[in-house]
Design an enzyme around this catalytic site. Sequence first.
Site, PDB file in Angstrom:
ATOM      1  N   HIS A  42      -2.083  -5.431   1.566  1.00  0.00           N
ATOM      2  CA  HIS A  42      -3.370  -6.122   1.367  1.00  0.00           C
ATOM      3  C   HIS A  42      -3.070  -7.570   1.027  1.00  0.00           C
ATOM      4  CE1 HIS A  42      -7.320  -7.251  -0.223  1.00  0.00           C
ATOM      5  NE2 HIS A  42      -6.625  -7.880  -1.160  1.00  0.00           N
ATOM      6  N   LYS A  99       0.824  -1.208   0.000  1.00  0.00           N
ATOM      7  CA  LYS A  99       0.000   0.000   0.000  1.00  0.00           C
ATOM      8  C   LYS A  99       0.863   1.267   0.000  1.00  0.00           C
ATOM      9  CE  LYS A  99      -3.963  -2.223   2.251  1.00  0.00           C
ATOM     10  NZ  LYS A  99      -4.936  -2.135   3.370  1.00  0.00           N
ATOM     11  N   GLU A 157      -9.485 -11.088  -7.384  1.00  0.00           N
ATOM     12  CA  GLU A 157      -8.577  -9.951  -7.200  1.00  0.00           C
ATOM     13  C   GLU A 157      -7.381 -10.026  -8.159  1.00  0.00           C
ATOM     14  OE1 GLU A 157      -9.637  -9.188  -2.472  1.00  0.00           O
ATOM     15  OE2 GLU A 157      -7.602  -9.761  -3.025  1.00  0.00           O
ATOM     16  N   ASN A 163      -2.070   0.378   6.605  1.00  0.00           N
ATOM     17  CA  ASN A 163      -1.504  -0.819   7.226  1.00  0.00           C
ATOM     18  C   ASN A 163      -0.621  -1.651   6.277  1.00  0.00           C
ATOM     19  OD1 ASN A 163      -3.559  -1.818   5.698  1.00  0.00           O
ATOM     20  ND2 ASN A 163      -4.654  -2.827   7.360  1.00  0.00           N
ATOM     21  N   TYR A 220     -12.277  -2.307  -3.701  1.00  0.00           N
ATOM     22  CA  TYR A 220     -12.814  -2.414  -2.340  1.00  0.00           C
ATOM     23  C   TYR A 220     -14.348  -2.377  -2.306  1.00  0.00           C
ATOM     24  CZ  TYR A 220      -8.278  -2.235   0.059  1.00  0.00           C
ATOM     25  OH  TYR A 220      -7.030  -2.530   0.547  1.00  0.00           O
TER      26      TYR A 220
END
Length: 154
Positions: free
Chosen positions: A124, A18, A135, A121, A58
């Site tokens: 993913h 990320k 995905e 965070n 998302y």
Amino acid sequence: MLIAPPTMAIERTLSILKPDALQSAVAGKILSKFEEAGLKPVAMKMLHLTQQEAEGFYAVHRERPFFKSLCAYMTSGPVIVQVLEGENAVAKNREVMGATNPANAAEGTIRKLFAKSIEANSVHGSDSTENARMEIAYFFAQTDLVRYEWTGRK
Ligand code: IDP
Ligand code: MG
């Protein structure tokens, strides 16, 4: 009679480094964690997600209170998307990542070591083989996946 042990499933999972990971220059350290865990990279690219791409990715979270903020964050800078392959790759990746909230993440996990917050965070990882398939297809064509022998850190 000898009974063969159950063969472990070779799976593929989608991993994203990320924006916070790239911004704070720990992408290399994070990629090392996957290598050390025996997760073989079979596709990888850097992207700067558009709003539409982040919202689409998302979509399952669109009713959650953090959806808007999450999409703004995910489009705030470049990311690295990759496909990892290995035995039980989906669960193994989740284990290496650690809990969503870094405050709850186990010692030595990526999120414990590098995450800034529950939102920023660092990584993913797909949460099921079914979602992994979707995905991976969201970011990669079948022809993007590279086949090669991999010794890993043996
Ligand atoms: P996961 O990434 O561990 O699978 P999910 O519940 O699927 O966690 O949430 C997706 C992402 O949304 C998280 O990785 C995190 O970036 C963000 N997120 C989850 N819960 C919160 C929250 O309570 N506040 C802000 N962001 C959140
Ligand atoms: Mg999730």
